[in-house]
Write a protein that holds these residues in place. Structure first.
Motif, PDB file in Angstrom:
ATOM      1  N   THR A 443       0.687  -1.242   0.015  1.00 31.79           N
ATOM      2  CA  THR A 443       0.320  -0.077   0.006  1.00 31.79           C
ATOM      3  C   THR A 443       0.868   1.295  -0.096  1.00 31.79           C
ATOM      4  O   THR A 443       2.247   1.044   0.109  1.00 31.79           O
ATOM      5  CB  THR A 443      -0.637  -0.119   1.283  1.00 31.79           C
ATOM      6  OG1 THR A 443       0.088   0.608   2.223  1.00 31.79           O
ATOM      7  CG2 THR A 443      -1.328  -1.312   1.626  1.00 31.79           C
ATOM      8  N   PRO A 444       0.325   2.571  -0.253  1.00 30.10           N
ATOM      9  CA  PRO A 444       1.176   3.478  -0.310  1.00 30.10           C
ATOM     10  C   PRO A 444       1.885   3.868   1.227  1.00 30.10           C
ATOM     11  O   PRO A 444       2.636   4.517   1.302  1.00 30.10           O
ATOM     12  CB  PRO A 444       0.087   4.609  -0.165  1.00 30.10           C
ATOM     13  CG  PRO A 444      -0.976   4.049  -1.142  1.00 30.10           C
ATOM     14  CD  PRO A 444      -1.104   2.763  -0.566  1.00 30.10           C
ATOM     15  N   ALA A 517       0.546  11.430   5.668  1.00 26.24           N
ATOM     16  CA  ALA A 517      -0.150  11.379   4.145  1.00 26.24           C
ATOM     17  C   ALA A 517      -0.178  10.003   3.450  1.00 26.24           C
ATOM     18  O   ALA A 517      -1.025   9.617   3.117  1.00 26.24           O
ATOM     19  CB  ALA A 517       0.789  12.495   3.471  1.00 26.24           C
ATOM     20  N   PRO A 518       0.911   9.235   3.845  1.00 20.21           N
ATOM     21  CA  PRO A 518       1.094   8.045   3.133  1.00 20.21           C
ATOM     22  C   PRO A 518       0.027   6.826   3.952  1.00 20.21           C
ATOM     23  O   PRO A 518      -0.919   6.221   2.991  1.00 20.21           O
ATOM     24  CB  PRO A 518       2.451   7.242   3.538  1.00 20.21           C
ATOM     25  CG  PRO A 518       3.167   8.351   3.902  1.00 20.21           C
ATOM     26  CD  PRO A 518       2.340   9.441   4.386  1.00 20.21           C
ATOM     27  N   ALA A 521      -3.452   7.868   1.980  1.00 18.51           N
ATOM     28  CA  ALA A 521      -3.685   7.425   0.899  1.00 18.51           C
ATOM     29  C   ALA A 521      -3.817   5.613   1.126  1.00 18.51           C
ATOM     30  O   ALA A 521      -4.707   5.070   0.233  1.00 18.51           O
ATOM     31  CB  ALA A 521      -2.259   7.422   0.149  1.00 18.51           C
ATOM     32  N   GLU A 524      -7.629   5.107   1.896  1.00 18.87           N
ATOM     33  CA  GLU A 524      -8.422   5.131   0.705  1.00 18.87           C
ATOM     34  C   GLU A 524      -8.310   4.014  -0.137  1.00 18.87           C
ATOM     35  O   GLU A 524      -9.341   3.543  -0.818  1.00 18.87           O
ATOM     36  CB  GLU A 524      -8.084   6.382  -0.089  1.00 18.87           C
ATOM     37  CG  GLU A 524      -8.836   6.862  -1.431  1.00 18.87           C
ATOM     38  CD  GLU A 524     -10.516   6.840  -1.025  1.00 18.87           C
ATOM     39  OE1 GLU A 524     -10.900   7.409  -0.187  1.00 18.87           O
ATOM     40  OE2 GLU A 524     -11.040   6.288  -1.821  1.00 18.87           O
ATOM     41  N   ALA A 525      -6.920   3.394  -0.343  1.00 16.31           N
ATOM     42  CA  ALA A 525      -6.792   2.324  -1.301  1.00 16.31           C
ATOM     43  C   ALA A 525      -7.527   1.078  -0.531  1.00 16.31           C
ATOM     44  O   ALA A 525      -7.907   0.372  -1.218  1.00 16.31           O
ATOM     45  CB  ALA A 525      -5.321   2.125  -1.239  1.00 16.31           C
ATOM     46  N   ARG A 537     -13.065  14.162   0.931  1.00 11.63           N
ATOM     47  CA  ARG A 537     -12.363  14.327   2.225  1.00 11.63           C
ATOM     48  C   ARG A 537     -13.123  14.445   3.392  1.00 11.63           C
ATOM     49  O   ARG A 537     -14.376  14.406   3.358  1.00 11.63           O
ATOM     50  CB  ARG A 537     -11.814  15.970   2.010  1.00 11.63           C
ATOM     51  CG  ARG A 537     -12.653  16.853   2.129  1.00 11.63           C
ATOM     52  CD  ARG A 537     -12.134  18.593   1.986  1.00 11.63           C
ATOM     53  NE  ARG A 537     -11.248  18.319   0.604  1.00 11.63           N
ATOM     54  CZ  ARG A 537     -11.725  19.114  -0.267  1.00 11.63           C
ATOM     55  NH1 ARG A 537     -12.384  20.454  -0.251  1.00 11.63           N
ATOM     56  NH2 ARG A 537     -11.286  19.221  -1.490  1.00 11.63           N
TER      57      ARG A 537
END
Ligand code: G6P
Ligand code: ZN
Length: 542
Positions: A443-444, A517-518, A521, A524-525, A537
């Motif tokens: 993942t991110p 931040a990662p 992301a 969401e993934a 958001r």
């Protein structure tokens, strides 16, 4: 004279996490409050000759429901009611009064941090003899009773004076109007070094306490300004108002914006704090330094021994599952157990009663200890003040030293509010069914190390609470938790809790949003939040 009044059940009196909470106009329906109170009295045993505590946070309808409850207590066998003068008792103070006077229980009238006023919210919560909220078995029995109730029992009598201290009689019932602050303030004096804190203020230390026009005003005036010598004006919005001055009495960065702006600005005092409608939540901000509730729990636990009430050390620390693991590292360093419980203060009660934990806390701005069985906003403020009085360092430095020793758990909660319930349920269902496939997935935020749906087995009675939130752990120790709020009033609220651990030798001064931040992301993934909710958001970030 005792009267039996016939009534019909209401279908919507199921208590939530914190009692029965509804709009004021719902409570204003004839017999609505009476039915619920009678259902409580029908379920609790041992009323004959017993003491009942009654008080609330002063919101709209507080005084009226107190009179109703007093008349009904008189007709239901209680011998004595203790009521806070003016109808006021903060939630932690009510918990203490129940314990101190050996009461059978108490009716706490509040809707916590929800707004008050004729168009807003009201609530009734029943607390049991240990001072804590009634456990689920009791609230379920109360709910069942509301569905079959046919009459309630009251005593024909005029309103009693609840505005001056002293003893009154309502038929066989003695009503004792007590100072709502005195017992609580005396308890705080046993836990904290008031002379050290007095010396701190005398040396020029400055703070602002925002009582948000809610219940903690009288407590903060008495304790901070009168007993501890903080200058007059330290407490702002210190008079409880039925509508909280049209504000939302929730001590967070959105609703306590004035305090936040002051603390981040050039004229910031040393310390800023706030509490919510009924006084159980807290917000802590140092000069130019916000303290997350998770960090606050960790710092308080690591330094509690500096306060006389905790000088002997802690038996254990408990936190709710979504609260960051910062406290876990403190527990490990202290060599005491750490308990991870589902969201909801009631889960701490058994651990506290069993002497297994001393300090508890939640990411939702609740912190407390075994001194009562509710979370306690002013207690957290006073423990911080005691620590500051001993260490004589700015809050920012205390936090920096904490991170330099234990590492830092960067943390934020993203709330997606008012989602249609079916969509929120679909998101959680999809996430739950994907759990077995997640470990190893890239993942991110890096590869997933673990994925499960949190289940809790209470170590004191082996009761199991399943499906308490989806936890996804990453190889670097970071974590994302997904759960639906249990306290929302409109649709569903998805809470996404993001946490990244950076060890003591890593970068401890990142912006939280950058550090996380990662993980945003990755959330969401993994959950497809935008696709399910149509929201790109969160509505609130805390
Ligand atoms: C109430 C409870 C807390 C809980 C909070 C958040 O304030 O007393 O123990 O943490 O609600 O609950 P939620 O389900 O909305 O996240
Ligand atoms: Zn509250």
């Amino acid at each position: 004279m005792i009267q039996d009044v016939s009534t019909k059940p209401f279908a919507d009196q199921k208590p939530g996490t914190s009692g029965l909470r509804k709009k004021v106009r719902v409570f204003q329906q004839p017999n609505y409050a009476e039915n619920f109170i009678q259902a409580v009295f029908d379920v609790v045993t041992g009323k004959e000759g017993a003491t009942l505590v009654i008080g609330g946070d002063g919101r709209f309808l507080n005084r009226e429901v107190i009179q109703v409850a007093i008349r009904m207590a008189a007709a239901n066998g209680f011998a004595r009611v203790l009521v806070g003068q003016g109808g006021i008792l903060s939630t932690p103070a009510a918990s203490h009064v129940i314990r101190r006077y050996g009461a059978l229980g108490g009716l706490v009238l509040s809707a916590s941090h929800n707004p008050g006023g004729p168009e807003e919210d009201f609530g009734i919560k029943y607390n049991i003899a240990n001072g804590g909220p009634a456990p689920e078995a009791v609230t379920e029995a109360i709910h069942a009773r509301t569905l079959s109730i046919e009459n309630y029992r009251t005593f024909a009598a005029p309103d009693v004076d609840i505005d001056s201290p002293g003893l009154r009689q309502v038929g066989p019932l003695t009503v004792e109007v007590i100072d709502p602050v005195a017992d609580y303030a005396a308890l705080m004096e046993t836990l904290f070094d008031f002379s050290a804190i007095r010396a701190l203020f005398a040396g020029g230390f400055r703070m602002r306490f925002d009582a948000m026009s809610a219940v903690t005003g009288p407590y903060a005036h008495e304790i901070l300004e009168r007993r501890l010598g903080a200058p007059a004006g330290t407490v702002v919005n210190g008079t409880p108002l039925p509508d909280f001055g049209h504000h939302h009495p929730d001590p967070n960065l959105v609703h306590a914006r004035d305090l936040y702006d002051l603390m981040m600005g050039p004229d910031a005092p040393d310390f800023g704090a706030a509490s919510d409608g009924d006084g159980d939540r807290n917000l802590i901000i140092g000069r130019n330094q916000y303290v997350t509730p998770s960090d606050s729990l960790a710092v308080l636990a690591a330094n509690a021994h500096l306060a006389p009430g905790y000088a002997r050390g802690l038996a254990g620390i408990a936190r709710s599952m979504p609260t960051s693991a910062a406290a876990d590292r403190v527990a490990a360093a202290l060599g005491v157990p750490l308990f991870e419980t589902p969201t909801g203060w009631k889960f701490f009660g058994n651990l506290l009663d069993a002497g297994m934990a001393t300090i508890c806390g939640e990411e939702s701005a609740g912190t407390g200890s075994d001194h009562v069985r509710e979370k306690d906003g002013l207690w957290a403020v006073l423990l911080w003040l005691n620590i500051l009085a001993v260490r004589r360092q700015p809050v920012a430095q205390i936090l920096a030293e904490h991170w330099a020793r234990f590492g830092r758990n960067y943390y934020a909660r993203h709330d997606y509010e008012a989602i249609p319930t079916d969509r929120a349920d679909a998101l959680m269902a999809a996430l739950r069914s994907s759990l077995p496939t997640l470990p190893g997935l890239d993942t991110p935020a890096g590869p997933v190390a673990s994925a499960d749906d949190f289940a809790y087995t209470d170590p004191t009675d082996a009761s199991v609470s399943a499906r308490q939130g989806v936890r996804i752990g990453f190889v670097d120790g970071s974590r994302i938790v997904f759960r639906l709020s249990g306290t929302g009033t409109e649709g569903a609220t998805l809470r996404v809790y993001l946490e990244r651990y950076v060890a003591a030798d890593g970068d401890l001064s990142l912006e939280t949003a950058v550090a996380l931040a990662p993980l945003v992301a990755a959330a969401e993934a993994l959950a497809g939040i935008a696709g399910h909710t149509g929201m790109d958001r969160p509505s609130v970030i805390t």
